[in-house]
Structures are given as structure tokens and as C-alpha cells.
Scaffold this motif. Structure first.
Motif, PDB file in Angstrom:
ATOM      1  N   THR A  80      -2.082  11.167 -11.913  1.00 20.38           N
ATOM      2  CA  THR A  80      -1.298   9.932 -12.217  1.00 20.38           C
ATOM      3  C   THR A  80       0.317  11.058 -13.059  1.00 20.38           C
ATOM      4  O   THR A  80       1.244  10.124 -13.558  1.00 20.38           O
ATOM      5  CB  THR A  80      -1.617   8.979 -12.797  1.00 20.38           C
ATOM      6  N   CYS A 111      -1.757  -2.659  -3.650  1.00 20.28           N
ATOM      7  CA  CYS A 111      -3.207  -2.440  -5.541  1.00 20.28           C
ATOM      8  C   CYS A 111      -2.719  -3.677  -6.094  1.00 20.28           C
ATOM      9  O   CYS A 111      -3.126  -4.113  -7.317  1.00 20.28           O
ATOM     10  CB  CYS A 111      -3.778  -1.499  -5.718  1.00 20.28           C
ATOM     11  N   THR A 118      -2.320   3.191  -8.859  1.00 19.69           N
ATOM     12  CA  THR A 118      -1.768   2.240  -9.557  1.00 19.69           C
ATOM     13  C   THR A 118      -0.622   2.069 -10.812  1.00 19.69           C
ATOM     14  O   THR A 118       0.593   1.602 -11.451  1.00 19.69           O
ATOM     15  CB  THR A 118      -2.753   0.594  -8.934  1.00 19.69           C
ATOM     16  N   ALA A 165      -0.218   1.412  -3.172  1.00 15.93           N
ATOM     17  CA  ALA A 165      -0.066   1.271  -4.331  1.00 15.93           C
ATOM     18  C   ALA A 165       0.961   0.000  -4.860  1.00 15.93           C
ATOM     19  O   ALA A 165      -0.500  -0.862  -5.452  1.00 15.93           O
ATOM     20  CB  ALA A 165       0.971   2.263  -5.544  1.00 15.93           C
TER      21      ALA A 165
END
Length: 213
Positions: A97, A31, A69, A28
Motif C-alpha cells: 500500500t 472490494c 483497497t 480492489a
């Protein structure tokens, strides 16, 4: 033989949940740096690390990486019809998420588009306000190809002189809408183009001019 809708729905519910990032923290972070670089340098292409990331179709690996991300419990997400019709995609996004999925584009912090040719008008999304321009929607277009269509000329913050960008597929009036959108600055949406391995971005602060063919 055509599968009955209820059978398809049942199969979707029992589809094993696809894994997220193999190394969530470091993947993450990498990214996020690529996304920030793309936003800071509009029109440039940034490569993402996609090792072992296999989201459910039609969600692409690059679009999934962006979602993993940027999305969280505080970022309402709108999905276009292509993605909204996939129960495995919604389950993947909710599990990894925690982002709530909203039905109205104006309520979304992020919009994830699986079929860019059928993208709804950009004016449908939250444009932010003069007081809170950062509350506008960031629209992520997946399945993009670069250098395969008419180029646009970019200028503004993060660009020395000018830069060019070409992306496809997009709707026929897409660039006219982008030009109108960016003339609203500081209001207006931001755009992220998700390709096969690369991304590019177009923040609302960028001026866009159609290149003559």
C-alpha cells in the motif's frame, strides 16, 4: 524452548512477503464497491472476494483486503499493539500500500485494529472538524462476528425506517462511545467491521440506539 527476542526479530525480517490481490485492479474495484455499499447502507453485510489472499497473521484476509483497497501513500495508518508488534504485517502493508504507519491515532486517516477487545477510546482518533469533517479517522475492526451479541438499532441516511446490527468482540463501553461519537455529526469517526468473509459499516451519520435485552 522460548525463542530469544532477537532471534524472533531476525526470523520476522526473513519471512517471505505475503502476496497481495491476485488481480489488483479488479479485486480492489470489487472490494471498493462492497465498502461503498456497506457505508451507503449502514448495518448491511457485504461479502468480499478473498481468493488466494493470505496475509501474515494476525492480519485477517478481510482486513487485508480493506487495507489493499483503501490505503495508499497519502493515508497515514495507525495499528493497534497486536498488529504493530508484527514485523511481517507492517512489511506487508508498507510494500503493498505504501501507507505510512504513524504512532499517534490522532494522526491517522485509517486505524487497523487486530484486537477489538482492547480498542482504545474512539475519542483518541481524529474527529475531523466542522470545516473538514472528512479528515476524521476511519477505524477498521477485524475478527468480527455478526449476530452474536446485543443488537443496536440504527436509523439515518441509507436506512429505510430502522435497521439492526450486532457485532462482537468489542470493548464493554464500545456502543456508548459510538453513540457519543455519532452525536457529533458531521464530525466523528467512521467504523468498518471486518468479519470472516463479510463486512458491515457504521458511518458517523447514523443514529445508534442500544436495544433493550
Amino acid at each position: 524452548m522460548e525463542t530469544a527476542p532477537e532471534t524472533t526479530a531476525a526470523n520476522d525480517r526473513h519471512t517471505p512477503l505475503a502476496a497481495g490481490f491476485p488481480d489488483p485492479v479488479h479485486d480492489a474495484q470489487a472490494c471498493f464497491r462492497a465498502i461503498m455499499d456497506a457505508m451507503a447502507r449502514p448495518g448491511t453485510r457485504q461479502k468480499l472476494k478473498l481468493d488466494a489472499l493470505s496475509p501474515p497473521e494476525p492480519l485477517t484476509p478481510v482486513a487485508a483486503a480493506i487495507a489493499l483497497t483503501l490505503f495508499d501513500y497519502d493515508t497515514p495508518v495507525w495499528l493497534d499493539r497486536t498488529l504493530m508488534s508484527s514485523e511481517p504485517v507492517k512489511a506487508f502493508l508498507r510494500f503493498h500500500t505504501g501507507a505510512p504507519i504513524v504512532s499517534e491515532p490522532v494522526d491517522a486517516a485509517f486505524a487497523l485494529v487486530g484486537d477489538p477487545k482492547q480498542l482504545i477510546p474512539l475519542a483518541s482518533f481524529n474527529q475531523g472538524s466542522a470545516e473538514y469533517p472528512d479528515e476524521s479517522t476511519t477505524v477498521i475492526l477485524s475478527g468480527q462476528e455478526f449476530d452474536m451479541s446485543q443488537k443496536v438499532t440504527l436509523s439515518g441516511p441509507g436506512i429505510k425506517d430502522t435497521a439492526t446490527l450486532a457485532v462482537t468482540p468489542t470493548p464493554p463501553v464500545f456502543w456508548d462511545q459510538v453513540i457519543s461519537n455519532n452525536r457529533q455529526f458531521p464530525r466523528g469517526i467512521d467504523l468498518i467491521f471486518a468479519g470472516k468473509t463479510d463486512i458491515a459499516a457504521l458511518p458517523r451519520s447514523t443514529s445508534v440506539v442500544l436495544t433493550e435485552i
